[in-house]
Scaffold this active site. Structure first.
Site, PDB file in Angstrom:
ATOM      1  N   ILE A  36       0.729  -1.124  -0.092  1.00  0.00           N
ATOM      2  CA  ILE A  36       0.205   0.172   0.213  1.00  0.00           C
ATOM      3  C   ILE A  36       0.836   1.223  -0.075  1.00  0.00           C
ATOM      4  CG2 ILE A  36      -2.190  -1.032   1.091  1.00  0.00           C
ATOM      5  CD1 ILE A  36      -1.271   0.263   3.568  1.00  0.00           C
ATOM      6  N   GLU A  55      11.479   5.211   3.703  1.00  0.00           N
ATOM      7  CA  GLU A  55      12.217   4.328   4.601  1.00  0.00           C
ATOM      8  C   GLU A  55      11.901   2.858   4.622  1.00  0.00           C
ATOM      9  OE1 GLU A  55      12.317   5.507   8.885  1.00  0.00           O
ATOM     10  OE2 GLU A  55      13.955   4.454   8.887  1.00  0.00           O
ATOM     11  N   ALA A  56      10.514   2.589   4.511  1.00  0.00           N
ATOM     12  CA  ALA A  56       9.898   1.076   4.501  1.00  0.00           C
ATOM     13  C   ALA A  56       8.886   0.992   3.664  1.00  0.00           C
ATOM     14  CB  ALA A  56       9.340   1.219   5.942  1.00  0.00           C
ATOM     15  N   ASP A  97       9.824  12.633  13.943  1.00  0.00           N
ATOM     16  CA  ASP A  97       9.115  13.070  12.627  1.00  0.00           C
ATOM     17  C   ASP A  97       7.604  13.631  12.672  1.00  0.00           C
ATOM     18  OD1 ASP A  97       9.237  13.334   9.866  1.00  0.00           O
ATOM     19  OD2 ASP A  97       9.134  11.202   9.339  1.00  0.00           O
TER      20      ASP A  97
END
Lengths: 209, 328
Positions: A5, A10-11, A122
């Site tokens: 999705i 980063e991921a 963040d």
């Protein structure tokens, strides 16, 4: 059922079925541009910190996803899938009053986080999801546990930078509402808000009045 | 249309002559090299004022342009070191008044982005601008270059230069550090400080300098570790900003853009996110007058003029305060 999705910076986020639950698998991918040792160390420590701190935030009363499973060596977290809209995409679609209410609540949760010793790291509108009536904080990958005013100030400065760069149309309104909420939940709010301004002034080329 | 641009924000004195279609007719550079230590603003300003006349003459000669053929005089109005900025501004005002041509004040950081776009053909890039004085990730949005990430303290180039000086390497530090790093093998653990899309280099500089002073490490390994850590941090905030903005292009600009390792990082990130990578050519990477002249042309064509009476310099002029009518 498995569905990619999002591919964040980063991921990768994959929506999957986990023992009958709708779950999100967050995998921190190795970065080719980083030295392998540095890369492994960063992915491992951030995965571990994220899982720990999500728990801590939840204990303090800030909505966060439930953690189902953590695997630091492979930099994987399996967690509750939050169905909703990123605040980032919502701001411009709301009416004036709704916008104020939303940021009042967000400020309140940010105050609670800081009071509980959690620095998000963040704190931007991309990392807050409106899911029905809930406001859920996500992505604690850069988070740390600290009660230092300095770190709170940097955290708040991140939010304000986001308002200035992305939500510039409503920056003043949103910041004001955020501050009201932040003050309500954090008895040390003034000090942190003052530090936020100091941190911003420390940046390069700020008009120093 | 022919513009003359004066760049004097720090240690580089640059005079550029650029034509309206973007042709760089001359780009004269006169660098102030301090006898020891870093840039002393007053000494750099003295250098600029002593070299100004000769640099302007050389630029005009190289361009094959008579001063009377110049249409506008552009100058870097900020940000930068006050004394250096004032030297450039004074000369630009004098030229503009003497020739009876309009004066155009230009933001130095915007100029780095614009010259990068002009030279590479990038249209709407996310830009990583890295130099001795600046570390900024920006992108165009609704009339301005918005800053998505930047250093919270010192610039990456400043970090490299200061370490290079401590290690007895050449100035500027970037190229020499890259040469030594090529022979490095061991990654020494150093502070890696990213805060959202911002970053900080002061802790890294302190730590790497302390490691140097222990005498336990090879300079090659220190350079290697410093470079890997400093550039990985840049890579991370750039990648975050790229994912955040969804820009289709990624531009690397500024003096540190000449670094090959950083260039490879930027290309790798762009590829990962389906963006097109661009790196500013070396001759336009460091502070130079051509970028000021070119940005002056863009501003002038959008109706921007800087009357002498409001042409005071602004050492703290942020790039996100500047209206960018030529892109709206």
């Amino acid at each position: 059922m498995e569905k990619l999705i999002a591919r964040g910076a980063e991921a990768d986020l994959i929506l999957t079925d986990w023992n009958g639950l709708r779950a999100l698998v967050k995998t921190r991918k190795p970065k080719r541009y980083r030295h392998p040792e540095l890369d492994r160390q960063l992915r491992r420590s951030r995965t571990r910190a994220e899982a720990d701190i999500i728990h801590r935030a939840k204990e303090a009363g800030v909505p966060t996803p439930l953690i189902y499973q953590v695997d630091p060596e492979n930099a994987v977290i399996v967690m509750e899938y939050i169905d909703g809209v990123k605040v980032r995409d919502l701001v411009d679609k709301l009416g004036d009053e709704e916008r104020t209410t939303l940021f009042h609540r967000i400020g309140g949760y940010a105050g609670t986080l800081h009071r509980a010793g959690v620095i998000h790291g963040d704190l931007t509108t991309s990392n807050i999801i409106k899911s029905g009536d809930r406001i859920v904080f996500i992505d604690f990958g850069l988070s740390e546990v600290s009660n230092e005013v300095e770190k709170r100030g940097v955290d708040l400065n991140l939010m304000n930078r986001m308002l200035t760069s992305t939500h510039y149309r409503h920056q003043e309104q949103l910041l004001e509402a955020f501050k009201v909420g932040y003050r309500e939940t954090n008895p040390e709010a003034e000090e942190a808000l003052q530090r936020m301004e100091e941190v911003a002034r420390r940046g390069r080329y700020i008009e120093k009045n | 249309m022919i513009a003359l641009g004066v760049e004097s924000t720090a240690d580089n004195l640059g005079i550029g002559v650029v034509a309206g279609d973007g042709r760089v007719l001359a780009n004269v550079l006169d660098v102030h090299v301090p006898a020891e230590g870093g840039i002393h603003p007053r000494e750099a300003a003295r250098h600029h004022s002593e070299c100004m006349g000769g640099a302007v003459r050389r630029a005009l000669d190289e361009a094959g342009v008579n001063a009377k053929e110049l249409d506008i005089i552009a100058f870097a109005q900020g940000p930068g070191l006050g004394p250096c900025l004032r030297t450039g501004a004074t000369s630009a005002r004098a030229l503009a008044c003497y020739l009876g041509r309009p004066l155009v004040g230009v933001n130095h950081c915007v100029a780095h982005v614009e010259v990068g776009r002009m030279a590479t053909g990038a249209e709407d890039p996310l830009t990583l601008y890295v130099s001795g004085g600046n570390t900024i990730v920006s992108g165009y949005e609704s009339g301005r270059y918005r800053i998505f990430g930047e250093t919270l303290d010192i610039a990456v180039g400043n970090c490299l230069d200061t370490f290079a000086r401590a290690a007895g390497l050449e100035y500027p530090g970037g190229p020499d550090i890259e040469r030594w790093a090529a022979r490095g093998e061991k990654l020494i653990s150093l502070p890696y400080t990213v805060k959202g899309m911002d970053l900080s280099y002061s802790g890294l500089l302190t730590a790497v300098t302390a490691e140097l002073q222990t005498g336990r490490h090879r300079v090659e390994d220190l350079c290697f570790s410093l470079q890997e850590t400093a550039y990985a941090m840049l890579g991370e905030i750039t990648e975050r900003a790229l994912a955040h903005t969804g820009k289709p292009e990624l531009l690397l600009t500024g003096g540190v853009a000449a670094n090959k390792r950083l260039g490879s990082i930027v290309r790798s990130i762009a590829e990962e996110h389906g963006a097109k990578p661009y790196v500013v050519p070396i001759r336009l990477a460091a502070d130079n007058g051509a970028m000021i002249a070119w940005t002056g042309i863009l501003a002038y064509n959008s109706g921007i003029r800087t009357p002498v009476e409001s042409s005071h310099v602004n050492p703290n002029w942020r790039m996100d305060q500047v209206e960018i009518p030529w892109r709206s």
